[in-house]
Design a protein around this motif. Structure first.
Motif, PDB file in Angstrom:
ATOM      1  N   ASN A 227     -36.433  16.178 -29.420  1.00 61.22           N
ATOM      2  CA  ASN A 227     -36.971  14.821 -29.447  1.00 61.22           C
ATOM      3  C   ASN A 227     -35.809  13.888 -29.780  1.00 61.22           C
ATOM      4  O   ASN A 227     -35.278  13.914 -30.892  1.00 61.22           O
ATOM      5  N   LEU A 228     -35.404  13.078 -28.833  1.00 60.29           N
ATOM      6  CA  LEU A 228     -34.219  12.242 -28.985  1.00 60.29           C
ATOM      7  C   LEU A 228     -34.349  11.269 -30.159  1.00 60.29           C
ATOM      8  O   LEU A 228     -33.388  11.050 -30.897  1.00 60.29           O
ATOM      9  N   VAL A 229     -35.528  10.703 -30.376  1.00 52.74           N
ATOM     10  CA  VAL A 229     -35.730   9.766 -31.490  1.00 52.74           C
ATOM     11  C   VAL A 229     -35.532  10.480 -32.820  1.00 52.74           C
ATOM     12  O   VAL A 229     -34.888   9.955 -33.741  1.00 52.74           O
ATOM     13  N   MET A 230     -36.042  11.713 -32.924  1.00 56.09           N
ATOM     14  CA  MET A 230     -35.887  12.505 -34.149  1.00 56.09           C
ATOM     15  C   MET A 230     -34.413  12.834 -34.390  1.00 56.09           C
ATOM     16  O   MET A 230     -33.926  12.770 -35.526  1.00 56.09           O
ATOM     17  N   GLU A 231     -33.695  13.151 -33.340  1.00 56.74           N
ATOM     18  CA  GLU A 231     -32.280  13.482 -33.473  1.00 56.74           C
ATOM     19  C   GLU A 231     -31.469  12.271 -33.928  1.00 56.74           C
ATOM     20  O   GLU A 231     -30.569  12.398 -34.766  1.00 56.74           O
ATOM     21  N   ILE A 232     -31.779  11.108 -33.404  1.00 59.94           N
ATOM     22  CA  ILE A 232     -31.060   9.895 -33.806  1.00 59.94           C
ATOM     23  C   ILE A 232     -31.351   9.570 -35.277  1.00 59.94           C
ATOM     24  O   ILE A 232     -30.445   9.210 -36.033  1.00 59.94           O
ATOM     25  N   ALA A 233     -32.602   9.742 -35.690  1.00 63.07           N
ATOM     26  CA  ALA A 233     -32.949   9.509 -37.099  1.00 63.07           C
ATOM     27  C   ALA A 233     -32.236  10.515 -38.006  1.00 63.07           C
ATOM     28  O   ALA A 233     -31.703  10.140 -39.062  1.00 63.07           O
TER      29      ALA A 233
END
Length: 130
Positions: free
Chosen positions: A92-98
């Motif tokens: 999940n790209l959003v989770m990775e950025i967070a």
């Protein structure tokens, strides 16, 4: 002086742990579109040195996420089955950025602790020379 070296050692362990975490996060982001790729996670462990009795932090074993892989519909893809679906990644790209932001902030906090400990020990050495 041992308190300063302990602080330097502790913060350098935190720097190493967070840099390894960032390495796994960057691998996850790079493979977000790789079919069948599973997200890598790393945990932190508190390690006690029996000879000195000092605690430090280090990374535990790398784990692959067991979350279900995304089913992607693309009948033209070479990995697609008879129904036209293939296994995508579970990143999940959003989770990775967070996670990357959190790791970066933790890294910066450890770096500040390292710098402050170094400055304090240098200041103490200067006072002792006078």
């Amino acid at each position: 002086m041992t308190d300063f070296t302990d602080a330097l050692s502790l913060s350098s362990g935190g720097l190493k742990a967070q840099s390894q975490r960032l390495r796994h996060i960057s691998e996850n982001i790079a493979n977000v579109d790789t079919p069948g790729y599973r997200r890598k996670t790393v945990s932190f462990e508190n390690v006690l040195d029996p000879s000195t009795g000092k605690a430090s932090v280090q990374t535990g074993p790398m784990r692959l996420s067991q979350a279900a892989l995304e089913q992607v519909f693309d009948p033209t893809h070479p990995l697609a089955n008879a129904t036209g679906y293939y296994d995508g990644s579970n990143v999940n790209l959003v989770m990775e950025i967070a996670d990357a932001r959190e790791a970066q902030r933790s890294y910066e906090a450890n770096l500040k602790l390292f710098e402050q400990s170094r400055k304090m020990s240098s200041g103490l050495m200067d006072l002792l020379r006078k």
